[in-house]
Design an enzyme around this catalytic site. Sequence first.
Site, short mmCIF file in Angstrom:
data_model
loop_
_atom_site.label_atom_id
_atom_site.label_comp_id
_atom_site.label_asym_id
_atom_site.label_seq_id
_atom_site.Cartn_x
_atom_site.Cartn_y
_atom_site.Cartn_z
N CYS A 2 0.84 -1.19 0.00
CA CYS A 2 0.00 0.00 0.00
C CYS A 2 0.88 1.25 0.00
O CYS A 2 2.02 1.23 0.43
CB CYS A 2 -0.90 0.02 1.23
SG CYS A 2 -1.94 -1.43 1.41
N LYS A 604 5.14 -3.03 -6.23
CA LYS A 604 6.57 -2.81 -6.42
C LYS A 604 7.36 -3.23 -5.20
O LYS A 604 8.40 -3.88 -5.30
CB LYS A 604 6.82 -1.34 -6.74
CG LYS A 604 8.29 -1.00 -7.01
CD LYS A 604 8.77 -1.63 -8.29
CE LYS A 604 10.18 -1.23 -8.63
NZ LYS A 604 10.69 -1.96 -9.80
#
Length: 609
Positions: A2, A604
């Site tokens: 997040c 990522k």
Amino acid sequence: MCGIVGYIGGRTALPFLVDGLKRLEYRGYDSAGIATVGESGLELVRAKGKLHNLEEKLNGVAQSTGTVGIGHTRWATHGKPEEHNAHPHTDASGRLAVIQNGIIENYAELRLGLKERGCLFKSETDTEVIPHLIACRLAGHSLLEAVLAAVVELKGAFAIAVVSADFPDELIVVRQQAPLVIGFGEGENYFASDVPAIVSHTTRVLTLQDGECARLTRDEVQIHDFSGARLRRTPRSLNWNPSLVEKRGFRHFMLKEIHEQPGVIRDTLEDRIGDATGPIRLGLSSDLFADLERIYIIACGTSWHASLVGKYLIEELAGIPTEVNYASEFRYCPPPLNARTLVIGVSQSGETGDTNAALTAAKARGVRLLGITNRPESSLGALVGELIDTRAGMEIGVAATKTFTAQLVAFYLLALHLAHLRGTQSGERIREILVGLQQLPAQIEGILDTQERYITELAREFDATRDFIFIGRGLNYPIALEGALKLKEISYIHAEGYPAGEMKHGPIALLDSEVPVVAIAVPGKVYEKTLSNAQEAKARDARLIGVAPLDEPAAVETFDQILPVPVVDEILSPILTVVPLQLLAYHIAARRGLDVDQPRNLAKSVTVE
């Protein structure tokens, strides 16, 4: 995973929050939300899907003028990616809002206890217990005191931010094993999961450490530990160029980052090549390698593939037994470790939850630690003490490209350094490899200049393809794995990588005219065998694509198409052979109209275990 961002100051917070969330999109997400505090109290807007959905909802309501706010992009762990599960979450009064990056491991137990106290829950998330816990402790206490009282009940890895309409001149942030950076401005302050969200606004930052919280006002940042004791921390200057988070004319960040690889290699090598007395300068303690018996490398994803190449290099050049472990498995199947064992943790972000947890477990057993990361200021950097900075610069695309190449270069330098220390390679051989490394940037530039248009056209031929197989041998087997991973990550085509010699032991059953096979075949000790394995696939009607030199007659005869690479010393070939595979994956995905920079379901920085 997040992304979180926040602002407190004299300006309207909303533009900063939206821009900050856009700069964190690379982390991966499935919903987003913003909460601001102003004269009308707490205002909350959330939306499922991409940020443009949130912006549409914001445009449909009266624009908040609040000067304090928090924003969040959610990558679902607990609860489906629906609006009611999006952050921020509030307490029963709707006057206190919380965002969180991480996982609250004991949320079910806490949720049950809060329900017994009359709290009503509107989501399936683990995060929603936090605002209720804080609200239960607010009576007669400051916001900071209530947050700290709640945090000590939480188990897990998390970064939390809290705003309240009843405390409109402050916001609170907390870190426990999840990244959080604070930015210092003039009459305003900021926080975010990562630097790109704030780099356009300040160069003075402070990375919050585990077990710390901060109280931010317009004019001050106070740092405390979880007991409430005040800590003295000094901001550092950020040496970042904001243009790193811009596309600079490229269609996608991934394509830009593929083209940045020659410069990245030069940066990773810069000032690290010495003379005959010390050919490699890594700035590492000599004690790290004294009487070394074994090396374990722990990593995830693309970093795991780089580590497989690293294993080959260390064993081939330095003669040290080396094993590569998935970080997520290392703690649960720990190998024998002792004081003469070196454990190397490899993580692009330095915040990979599994890798850092595995390093922590290894450290407790008295081993030596080394990190290879693109973010020396990260949690990994703080954990290991000794590290190699890959110097790749900010990578926005979720699919790693230039950071993979930089990790490979770091492993070459490490293996050569070990070879020099142990006397396992002649000075001439070490210099030969170093000269070859220095020539690679120009050779990659040649690949990018000559192959881009050809690969763009080649990608058209795979519009209906559903499966790919990649094969390689020796130190190019990990490149086959990486090529398959890149393709499946961004094009959603099923792809697998195999050692070329293993095709006949099962995978060959998958082959027909509809399954392309990409074979990495470069001159060296496994060249002829790789071509033979490719011929086995060709005999089953598979379409053959070779990553091979164009001036090799055997390769030209074997393959239907060739993605040409220059002839180099075989030991250097992985840095070249991966580039055409990156381009192939990119152009297939781009032609399909997919979100190359933010593939579905991926993040990522995987900060949870």
